[in-house]
Write a protein that holds these residues in place. Structure first.
Motif, PDB file in Angstrom:
ATOM      1  N   LEU A  53     -23.324  -0.279  51.757  1.00  0.00           N
ATOM      2  CA  LEU A  53     -22.219  -1.222  51.915  1.00  0.00           C
ATOM      3  C   LEU A  53     -21.722  -1.275  53.353  1.00  0.00           C
ATOM      4  N   LEU A  54     -21.634  -0.122  53.994  1.00  0.00           N
ATOM      5  CA  LEU A  54     -21.047  -0.042  55.329  1.00  0.00           C
ATOM      6  C   LEU A  54     -22.019  -0.386  56.456  1.00  0.00           C
ATOM      7  N   HIS A  55     -23.314  -0.274  56.215  1.00  0.00           N
ATOM      8  CA  HIS A  55     -24.321  -0.598  57.229  1.00  0.00           C
ATOM      9  C   HIS A  55     -24.048   0.097  58.556  1.00  0.00           C
ATOM     10  N   GLY A  56     -23.641   1.374  58.517  1.00  0.00           N
ATOM     11  CA  GLY A  56     -23.410   2.149  59.734  1.00  0.00           C
ATOM     12  C   GLY A  56     -22.083   1.895  60.417  1.00  0.00           C
ATOM     13  N   GLN A  57     -21.235   1.071  59.824  1.00  0.00           N
ATOM     14  CA  GLN A  57     -19.932   0.777  60.416  1.00  0.00           C
ATOM     15  C   GLN A  57     -18.851   1.597  59.728  1.00  0.00           C
ATOM     16  N   ARG A  58     -17.683   1.675  60.332  1.00  0.00           N
ATOM     17  CA  ARG A  58     -16.566   2.424  59.755  1.00  0.00           C
ATOM     18  C   ARG A  58     -15.747   1.582  58.783  1.00  0.00           C
ATOM     19  N   GLU A  59     -15.814   0.267  58.906  1.00  0.00           N
ATOM     20  CA  GLU A  59     -15.051  -0.630  58.034  1.00  0.00           C
ATOM     21  C   GLU A  59     -15.888  -1.838  57.675  1.00  0.00           C
ATOM     22  N   VAL A  60     -15.629  -2.377  56.500  1.00  0.00           N
ATOM     23  CA  VAL A  60     -16.287  -3.608  56.073  1.00  0.00           C
ATOM     24  C   VAL A  60     -15.299  -4.386  55.210  1.00  0.00           C
ATOM     25  N   LEU A  61     -15.341  -5.697  55.321  1.00  0.00           N
ATOM     26  CA  LEU A  61     -14.500  -6.551  54.491  1.00  0.00           C
ATOM     27  C   LEU A  61     -15.309  -6.984  53.281  1.00  0.00           C
ATOM     28  N   ILE A  62     -14.644  -6.971  52.122  1.00  0.00           N
ATOM     29  CA  ILE A  62     -15.290  -7.336  50.865  1.00  0.00           C
ATOM     30  C   ILE A  62     -14.493  -8.474  50.240  1.00  0.00           C
ATOM     31  N   ARG A  63     -15.149  -9.596  50.024  1.00  0.00           N
ATOM     32  CA  ARG A  63     -14.486 -10.713  49.356  1.00  0.00           C
ATOM     33  C   ARG A  63     -14.690 -10.551  47.858  1.00  0.00           C
ATOM     34  N   HIS A  64     -13.582 -10.609  47.120  1.00  0.00           N
ATOM     35  CA  HIS A  64     -13.607 -10.522  45.660  1.00  0.00           C
ATOM     36  C   HIS A  64     -12.779 -11.685  45.141  1.00  0.00           C
ATOM     37  N   GLY A  65     -13.464 -12.729  44.668  1.00  0.00           N
ATOM     38  CA  GLY A  65     -12.744 -13.936  44.264  1.00  0.00           C
ATOM     39  C   GLY A  65     -12.080 -14.561  45.477  1.00  0.00           C
ATOM     40  N   ASN A  66     -10.769 -14.776  45.396  1.00  0.00           N
ATOM     41  CA  ASN A  66     -10.010 -15.358  46.505  1.00  0.00           C
ATOM     42  C   ASN A  66      -9.369 -14.316  47.405  1.00  0.00           C
ATOM     43  N   GLU A  67      -9.605 -13.048  47.134  1.00  0.00           N
ATOM     44  CA  GLU A  67      -8.988 -11.963  47.900  1.00  0.00           C
ATOM     45  C   GLU A  67     -10.014 -11.290  48.809  1.00  0.00           C
ATOM     46  N   VAL A  68      -9.514 -10.716  49.909  1.00  0.00           N
ATOM     47  CA  VAL A  68     -10.365  -9.948  50.820  1.00  0.00           C
ATOM     48  C   VAL A  68      -9.832  -8.523  50.875  1.00  0.00           C
ATOM     49  N   TYR A  69     -10.718  -7.575  50.651  1.00  0.00           N
ATOM     50  CA  TYR A  69     -10.378  -6.158  50.676  1.00  0.00           C
ATOM     51  C   TYR A  69     -11.072  -5.502  51.860  1.00  0.00           C
ATOM     52  N   ARG A  70     -10.503  -4.408  52.362  1.00  0.00           N
ATOM     53  CA  ARG A  70     -11.086  -3.659  53.461  1.00  0.00           C
ATOM     54  C   ARG A  70     -11.507  -2.283  52.937  1.00  0.00           C
ATOM     55  N   LEU A  71     -12.782  -1.959  53.092  1.00  0.00           N
ATOM     56  CA  LEU A  71     -13.302  -0.643  52.739  1.00  0.00           C
ATOM     57  C   LEU A  71     -13.465   0.125  54.042  1.00  0.00           C
ATOM     58  N   ARG A  72     -12.780   1.269  54.142  1.00  0.00           N
ATOM     59  CA  ARG A  72     -12.779   2.039  55.377  1.00  0.00           C
ATOM     60  C   ARG A  72     -13.300   3.438  55.136  1.00  0.00           C
ATOM     61  N   HIS A  73     -14.187   3.906  56.005  1.00  0.00           N
ATOM     62  CA  HIS A  73     -14.709   5.269  55.977  1.00  0.00           C
ATOM     63  C   HIS A  73     -13.893   6.066  56.984  1.00  0.00           C
ATOM     64  N   THR A  74     -13.138   7.055  56.505  1.00  0.00           N
ATOM     65  CA  THR A  74     -12.227   7.799  57.374  1.00  0.00           C
ATOM     66  C   THR A  74     -12.940   8.930  58.115  1.00  0.00           C
ATOM     67  N   ARG A  75     -12.236   9.500  59.087  1.00  0.00           N
ATOM     68  CA  ARG A  75     -12.757  10.663  59.831  1.00  0.00           C
ATOM     69  C   ARG A  75     -12.939  11.870  58.917  1.00  0.00           C
ATOM     70  N   ASN A  76     -12.190  11.924  57.820  1.00  0.00           N
ATOM     71  CA  ASN A  76     -12.290  13.031  56.859  1.00  0.00           C
ATOM     72  C   ASN A  76     -13.359  12.771  55.799  1.00  0.00           C
ATOM     73  N   ASP A  77     -14.223  11.802  56.047  1.00  0.00           N
ATOM     74  CA  ASP A  77     -15.326  11.450  55.167  1.00  0.00           C
ATOM     75  C   ASP A  77     -14.860  10.967  53.792  1.00  0.00           C
ATOM     76  N   LYS A  78     -13.748  10.245  53.783  1.00  0.00           N
ATOM     77  CA  LYS A  78     -13.231   9.632  52.554  1.00  0.00           C
ATOM     78  C   LYS A  78     -13.366   8.130  52.668  1.00  0.00           C
ATOM     79  N   LEU A  79     -13.330   7.440  51.534  1.00  0.00           N
ATOM     80  CA  LEU A  79     -13.337   5.989  51.516  1.00  0.00           C
ATOM     81  C   LEU A  79     -11.969   5.493  51.052  1.00  0.00           C
TER      82      LEU A  79
END
Length: 68
Positions: free
Chosen positions: A38-64
């Motif tokens: 999902l992240l393709h080597g990036q720290r953040e990615v935007l995910i469109r779900h219907g009409n909403e946009v969500y941000r998936l972030r990989h933290t420094r503590n290795d959490k999502l």
């Protein structure tokens, strides 16, 4: 670096994300998608779900973190 959107040409379905070869078996049987796909080597990615946009972030503590 923030991805503005997923590239539709790189995958077509969630099943394609589940397997490096695009086979749906892994996704259909387990419901799992590796975060690296999902992240393709990036720290953040935007995910469109219907009409909403969500941000998936990989933290420094290795959490999502998924935020709206």
């Amino acid at each position: 670096m923030l991805a503005s959107h997923a590239h539709p040409s790189s995958f077509e379905t969630a099943a394609d994300l589940a397997s490096p070869l695009g086979h749906a078996t892994s996704f259909e049987s387990t419901g799992e998608v590796d975060s690296a796909r999902l992240l393709h080597g990036q720290r953040e990615v935007l995910i469109r779900h219907g009409n909403e946009v969500y941000r998936l972030r990989h933290t420094r503590n290795d959490k999502l973190i998924l935020t709206k």
